[in-house]
Design a protein around this motif. Sequence first.
Motif, short mmCIF file in Angstrom:
data_model
loop_
_atom_site.label_atom_id
_atom_site.label_comp_id
_atom_site.label_asym_id
_atom_site.label_seq_id
_atom_site.Cartn_x
_atom_site.Cartn_y
_atom_site.Cartn_z
N MET A 211 0.83 -1.21 0.00
CA MET A 211 0.00 0.00 0.00
C MET A 211 0.86 1.26 0.00
SD MET A 211 -3.33 -0.80 2.29
CE MET A 211 -4.29 -2.30 1.99
N ASP A 212 2.07 1.17 -0.57
CA ASP A 212 2.95 2.33 -0.62
C ASP A 212 2.84 3.07 -1.96
OD1 ASP A 212 4.02 0.25 -2.02
OD2 ASP A 212 6.09 0.74 -1.55
N ASN A 213 1.91 2.67 -2.79
CA ASN A 213 1.77 3.30 -4.11
C ASN A 213 0.50 4.14 -4.19
OD1 ASN A 213 -0.02 1.24 -3.95
ND2 ASN A 213 0.48 0.31 -5.92
N SER A 214 0.19 4.84 -3.10
CA SER A 214 -0.99 5.71 -3.03
C SER A 214 -2.29 4.96 -3.16
CB SER A 214 -0.90 6.81 -4.10
OG SER A 214 0.29 7.50 -4.00
N ARG A 215 -2.29 3.68 -2.82
CA ARG A 215 -3.51 2.90 -2.95
C ARG A 215 -4.62 3.43 -2.04
NH1 ARG A 215 -4.82 -3.28 -2.08
NH2 ARG A 215 -6.75 -3.29 -3.23
N LEU A 216 -4.23 3.90 -0.87
CA LEU A 216 -5.21 4.47 0.05
C LEU A 216 -5.96 5.61 -0.62
CD1 LEU A 216 -3.16 4.63 3.37
CD2 LEU A 216 -5.11 3.14 2.92
N MET A 217 -5.20 6.47 -1.31
CA MET A 217 -5.80 7.61 -1.98
C MET A 217 -6.75 7.17 -3.08
SD MET A 217 -3.86 10.42 -4.29
CE MET A 217 -3.84 9.29 -5.66
N LYS A 218 -6.36 6.11 -3.79
CA LYS A 218 -7.16 5.66 -4.94
C LYS A 218 -8.40 4.88 -4.53
CE LYS A 218 -3.07 5.30 -7.89
NZ LYS A 218 -2.10 4.39 -8.51
N GLU A 219 -8.31 4.13 -3.43
CA GLU A 219 -9.38 3.18 -3.10
C GLU A 219 -10.35 3.65 -2.02
OE1 GLU A 219 -9.72 0.42 -4.79
OE2 GLU A 219 -7.77 -0.09 -5.62
N LEU A 220 -9.93 4.58 -1.16
CA LEU A 220 -10.80 4.99 -0.05
C LEU A 220 -11.89 5.97 -0.46
CD1 LEU A 220 -8.48 5.43 3.07
CD2 LEU A 220 -10.38 3.84 2.83
N PHE A 221 -11.73 6.57 -1.65
CA PHE A 221 -12.69 7.58 -2.11
C PHE A 221 -13.36 7.15 -3.41
CE2 PHE A 221 -9.62 9.87 0.48
CZ PHE A 221 -10.43 10.68 1.26
N PRO A 222 -14.56 7.68 -3.67
CA PRO A 222 -15.21 7.40 -4.96
C PRO A 222 -14.34 7.92 -6.11
CG PRO A 222 -16.75 8.42 -3.41
CD PRO A 222 -15.39 8.51 -2.79
N GLN A 250 4.39 9.32 -1.25
CA GLN A 250 4.32 8.10 -2.06
C GLN A 250 3.89 8.43 -3.49
OE1 GLN A 250 5.45 5.18 -0.98
NE2 GLN A 250 5.96 6.37 0.83
N GLN A 251 2.98 9.41 -3.61
CA GLN A 251 2.53 9.84 -4.93
C GLN A 251 3.70 10.41 -5.72
OE1 GLN A 251 -0.28 9.42 -6.32
NE2 GLN A 251 -0.80 11.06 -7.71
N THR A 252 4.52 11.21 -5.04
CA THR A 252 5.68 11.82 -5.70
C THR A 252 6.69 10.75 -6.11
OG1 THR A 252 5.39 13.79 -4.33
CG2 THR A 252 7.50 13.55 -5.43
N ILE A 253 6.92 9.79 -5.21
CA ILE A 253 7.85 8.69 -5.53
C ILE A 253 7.37 7.91 -6.75
CG2 ILE A 253 8.74 6.45 -4.69
CD1 ILE A 253 8.80 7.73 -1.87
N GLY A 254 6.06 7.63 -6.78
CA GLY A 254 5.47 6.93 -7.92
C GLY A 254 5.65 7.71 -9.21
N ALA A 255 5.42 9.03 -9.12
CA ALA A 255 5.57 9.89 -10.30
C ALA A 255 7.02 9.91 -10.77
CB ALA A 255 5.10 11.31 -9.98
N ARG A 256 7.95 9.93 -9.81
CA ARG A 256 9.38 9.93 -10.18
C ARG A 256 9.76 8.64 -10.90
NH1 ARG A 256 11.82 11.51 -4.35
NH2 ARG A 256 10.82 13.54 -4.12
#
Length: 428
Positions: A211-222, A250-256
Amino acid sequence: MSNQKQQKPTLTGQRFKTRKRDEKERFDPCQFQDSIIQGLNQTGTDLEAVAKFLDASGAKLDYRRYAETLFDILVAGGMLAPGGTLSDEVTSTEVCLFKAQEDMETMQAYAQVFNKLIRRYKYLEKGFEEEIKKLLLFLKGFTESDRTKLAMLTGILLANGNISASILNSLFNENLVKEGVSTCFAVKLFKSWLSEKDIGSVAASLRKVGMDNSRLMKELFPANKRSCEHFAKYFTDAGLKELSDFVKNQQTIGARKELQKELQQQISQGEPLKDIIAYIREEIKKNNISEQTIIGLIWFSVMSCVEWNKKEELVTEQAIKHLKQYSPLLKPFTSQGISELTLLLKIQEYCYDNIHFMKAFQKIVVLLYKADVLNEESILKWYNEAHVPKGKSIFLVQMKSFVEWLKNAEEESEEEEEEQEQEEEEAE
């Protein structure tokens, strides 16, 4: 010849009778529930007594078979029907999580009850985790107070390592997300977790289960609210800025990672430098990436798309030829002194880590100086104070004569400026 049938051999030996007290009684779920509830009602709200009762009962009750029933009772007071409502068919108890006081001290005491039980009967570990996953799916069937207590308990259990962060997958259920139940529960859970452990520990647990790839951000909200900005605002407003910062990071790391992958591909395919520069600028704006971060990514991408010669005397020549071609890609992203220093440190580390480049350092720096990627001020700062220990003695010796030349050039330039100022004063 006798027609008489030959008798079959029989086993002989002493038979041992199992003593009555060593046998585990086996009940159906209702009988099991009655036994547990009766015992809990007798202990009352003394959780030490509850823990002792559960410890002793495991010797005669079949916890392995009826783990779900056991945990249902300890959490909700009775067996749960699908959806999270208590079954009306059997009795219930007031000695359970949902009937307890809603405060951290009480929740910590309940966590200890579960902890002691699972330590004593290790085989319950998996069943307990499955129970928590199920309870999270039942959240809509619980009262607001029940959800709060469960969230607080779950946070403590996660902090103690009693359960894995993979249980959070249950919160990604579409119905729970759609009605905002997941986010409300997550806020209380993370507050509880962070009251026990720091964000570093929480982040490590999340990374462990992917869950270090911003999954919380993607899955917790509509779907219409799945943005880093919305997540950050929601959890910051709820008093969880640490979690917001973690997800943004984590979002920044993913983008990098995506940027570096794309850069390497574009360079390998020989894309025009102006197109690559335009792409990088767009990514900087979109993901708010700093120039010093970008220059490091560009350096790594430029250097990783070549199969370098293994001979030290040839690799320097190869590197200079390659960097001459790509210095225009580095130049637009060293507009700040800190970016130049970052690049110098990346070059130092690269030459140290790749032993064939040890003698190439000075020539690479001089090339980038002549190409206006690096200026004398940054090179002098690196030489005097900003270098890192990796290969320091070798690289400083390499750079000595060039640094002296820079200092002399700087002094001559200052003298020329002073002479020009004097001439201007005399003219006035």
